[in-house]
Write a protein that holds these residues in place. Structure first.
Motif, PDB file in Angstrom:
ATOM      1  N   MET A 180       0.829  -1.205   0.000  1.00 55.28           N
ATOM      2  CA  MET A 180       0.000   0.000   0.000  1.00 55.28           C
ATOM      3  C   MET A 180       0.869   1.263   0.000  1.00 55.28           C
ATOM      4  O   MET A 180       0.386   2.347  -0.297  1.00 55.28           O
ATOM      5  N   HIS A 181       2.148   1.104   0.297  1.00 58.17           N
ATOM      6  CA  HIS A 181       3.064   2.250   0.197  1.00 58.17           C
ATOM      7  C   HIS A 181       3.188   2.732  -1.254  1.00 58.17           C
ATOM      8  O   HIS A 181       3.581   3.861  -1.501  1.00 58.17           O
ATOM      9  N   SER A 182       2.856   1.862  -2.194  1.00 51.51           N
ATOM     10  CA  SER A 182       2.917   2.229  -3.612  1.00 51.51           C
ATOM     11  C   SER A 182       1.958   3.367  -3.954  1.00 51.51           C
ATOM     12  O   SER A 182       2.128   4.030  -4.971  1.00 51.51           O
ATOM     13  N   MET A 235      -0.737   6.559   0.260  1.00 54.67           N
ATOM     14  CA  MET A 235      -1.773   6.753   1.301  1.00 54.67           C
ATOM     15  C   MET A 235      -1.426   5.990   2.558  1.00 54.67           C
ATOM     16  O   MET A 235      -2.288   5.706   3.383  1.00 54.67           O
ATOM     17  N   THR A 236      -0.145   5.710   2.729  1.00 55.31           N
ATOM     18  CA  THR A 236       0.322   4.847   3.819  1.00 55.31           C
ATOM     19  C   THR A 236       1.534   5.496   4.477  1.00 55.31           C
ATOM     20  O   THR A 236       2.344   6.114   3.793  1.00 55.31           O
ATOM     21  N   ILE A 237       1.638   5.332   5.789  1.00 57.26           N
ATOM     22  CA  ILE A 237       2.820   5.857   6.491  1.00 57.26           C
ATOM     23  C   ILE A 237       3.312   4.835   7.516  1.00 57.26           C
ATOM     24  O   ILE A 237       2.518   4.217   8.217  1.00 57.26           O
ATOM     25  N   ASP A 238       4.614   4.645   7.544  1.00 56.65           N
ATOM     26  CA  ASP A 238       5.264   3.875   8.608  1.00 56.65           C
ATOM     27  C   ASP A 238       5.855   4.873   9.592  1.00 56.65           C
ATOM     28  O   ASP A 238       6.563   5.801   9.177  1.00 56.65           O
ATOM     29  N   ILE A 239       5.586   4.654  10.904  1.00 55.77           N
ATOM     30  CA  ILE A 239       6.198   5.531  11.908  1.00 55.77           C
ATOM     31  C   ILE A 239       7.574   4.967  12.291  1.00 55.77           C
ATOM     32  O   ILE A 239       8.133   4.152  11.557  1.00 55.77           O
ATOM     33  N   TYR A 260       1.054  -8.994  12.203  1.00 57.09           N
ATOM     34  CA  TYR A 260       1.159  -7.603  12.649  1.00 57.09           C
ATOM     35  C   TYR A 260       2.332  -6.847  12.012  1.00 57.09           C
ATOM     36  O   TYR A 260       3.354  -7.420  11.660  1.00 57.09           O
ATOM     37  N   ASP A 261       2.117  -5.540  11.884  1.00 57.92           N
ATOM     38  CA  ASP A 261       3.107  -4.616  11.322  1.00 57.92           C
ATOM     39  C   ASP A 261       2.841  -3.295  12.051  1.00 57.92           C
ATOM     40  O   ASP A 261       2.063  -2.461  11.586  1.00 57.92           O
ATOM     41  N   THR A 262       3.442  -3.129  13.231  1.00 59.38           N
ATOM     42  CA  THR A 262       2.960  -2.087  14.152  1.00 59.38           C
ATOM     43  C   THR A 262       3.427  -0.668  13.819  1.00 59.38           C
ATOM     44  O   THR A 262       3.017   0.271  14.474  1.00 59.38           O
ATOM     45  N   MET A 263       4.281  -0.509  12.798  1.00 58.01           N
ATOM     46  CA  MET A 263       4.652   0.850  12.381  1.00 58.01           C
ATOM     47  C   MET A 263       3.701   1.382  11.296  1.00 58.01           C
ATOM     48  O   MET A 263       3.758   2.533  10.916  1.00 58.01           O
ATOM     49  N   HIS A 264       2.824   0.508  10.787  1.00 53.02           N
ATOM     50  CA  HIS A 264       2.130   0.734   9.523  1.00 53.02           C
ATOM     51  C   HIS A 264       0.699   1.272   9.707  1.00 53.02           C
ATOM     52  O   HIS A 264      -0.116   0.672  10.422  1.00 53.02           O
ATOM     53  N   PHE A 265       0.409   2.377   9.016  1.00 51.55           N
ATOM     54  CA  PHE A 265      -0.948   2.941   8.972  1.00 51.55           C
ATOM     55  C   PHE A 265      -1.318   3.187   7.513  1.00 51.55           C
ATOM     56  O   PHE A 265      -0.519   3.758   6.768  1.00 51.55           O
TER      57      PHE A 265
HETATM   58 ZN   LIG Z   1       4.125   0.055   6.081  1.00 53.83          ZN
END
Ligand SMILES: [Zn+2]
Length: 274
Positions: A200-202, A205-209, A260-265
Motif C-alpha cells: 500500500m506504500h505504492s 496513502m500509507t505511512i510507517d512511523i 502484525y506490522d505495528t509501524m504501519h498505517f
Molecule cells: Zn508500512
C-alpha cells in the motif's frame, strides 16, 4: 518590457504545482444514489469514498469516468490464503471486521482486517504506475512544531490534509513523539516483502512511523509463508492512544493484524465506518 512581463507570467505559471492544494477537507457527496437499495459492501464503499462512483449495476461498480469494476466473484468459502491472494472487492469490504478503538482485543489467528485487498481498486483510485501516483503527490510537514519532517503523500481523498491533521494533533502530544520521529516512509512503489502483491506504500496513502519501536511478524517467524497456519507470538510497543488519532482520520493500523506490522498505517475508511 511587455515581453519580459509575459515571460515572467509564463514562468510563474509553469511554477504552479501540478496538483491544486486545497487547505480544507471538502465534503463530497454521492449524487443521485439510493444507497439503501445496494448491497451492504457497496454502501460501505460509497460512504467511505464519496464522489468516486456513478452507480452499481449488474455486479459492477461504475466509477465516475465510466470504468466498470466487478464486485463479487461468487467464490464462497475462500481459505485464508485465497482471501489474501485472490480477494475480490466484496472480500475487501465484507470478509473481516476491523476492531476500532483502544480496547480492541489482540488479533486472533488468521484475523488480518485490512490485509484483504482487491489491488485493482487501489490502482484505479491512486494510480496504476509509480509515475501516475507521483503526479498526485504533495508534501506535508510531519509534526511541524517539533520535528518539521517533509513527507510525500497523495492528494486523492484529501489524504494530505488528513495526514496533516494527524500530524498537527500528535504535535501536541509530546509523550508520543519518540514513536513518531524518523518515520519509516510513505510513498514507495514496491511489492510486499515475500509476495508479488503491491504494498500500500505504492499508492502514497500509507505511512510507517518510527521503526525503532515497531514489531513486524516477519521478524518473529522468518520462514512463515503467510498462509496463517503457523502460530505467531503477538508483539506491540505502540500505544493505542496514538492509533486512535490515526483511526479518527480514516487510517487503519497494522498492529490489529495477526500478521502484525505495528509501524504501519494506511487509509482505509471503509473499515472504520460506524
Ligand atoms: Zn508500512
Amino acid at each position: 518590457m511587455l515581453i519580459f512581463k509575459l515571460s515572467l507570467l509564463c514562468f510563474l505559471w509553469s511554477c504552479q504545482p501540478k496538483v491544486e492544494i486545497k487547505s480544507e477537507i471538502t465534503e463530497k457527496k454521492n449524487e443521485n444514489l439510493n444507497l439503501d437499495s445496494l448491497p451492504p459492501g457497496i454502501q460501505k464503499l460509497m460512504k467511505a469514498y464519496p464522489g468516486h462512483f456513478k452507480t452499481f449495476e449488474n455486479n459492477e461498480i461504475v466509477w465516475k469516468d465510466g470504468t466498470k469494476m466487478p464486485y463479487d466473484d461468487f467464490k464462497k468459502d475462500k481459505s485464508f490464503a485465497q482471501l489474501i491472494n485472490e480477494a475480490d472487492l466484496e472480500d475487501q469490504l465484507m470478509s473481516m471486521a476491523y476492531p476500532k478503538g483502544k480496547n480492541a482485543p489482540k488479533p486472533k489467528q488468521k484475523e488480518d482486517p485490512g490485509r484483504v485487498r482487491y489491488e485493482a481498486f487501489f490502482k484505479k483510485m491512486y494510480g496504476t504506475s509509480p509515475e501516475e501516483v507521483r503526479k498526485k503527490l504533495t508534501t506535508v510537514v510531519w509534526l511541524p512544531k517539533s520535528m518539521n519532517i517533509k513527507l510525500q503523500v497523495t492528494t486523492v481523498n484529501d489524504i494530505h490534509l488528513k495526514i496533516q491533521g494527524i500530524s498537527n494533533r500528535l504535535d501536541t502530544m509530546p509523550h508520543l513523539h519518540k514513536y513518531l520521529k524518523n518515520p519509516g516512509g510513505t510513498f514507495n512503489w514496491r511489492n510486499i516483502a515475500g509476495t508479488d502483491r503491491l504494498s500500500m506504500h505504492s499508492f502514497g496513502m500509507t505511512i510507517d512511523i518510527n521503526v525503532e519501536f515497531s514489531d513486524y511478524w516477519r521478524w518473529a517467524v522468518k520462514s512463515e509463508e503467510g498462509d496463517g497456519s503457523r502460530i505467531i507470538e503477538y508483539r506491540n510497543r505502540i500505544p493505542l492512544e496514538l492509533v486512535e488519532v490515526f483511526e479518527e482520520f480514516g487510517f487503519i493500523w497494522g498492529g490489529k493484524w495477526y500478521h502484525y506490522d505495528t509501524m504501519h498505517f494506511e487509509y482505509r475508511p471503509e473499515l472504520l465506518l460506524d
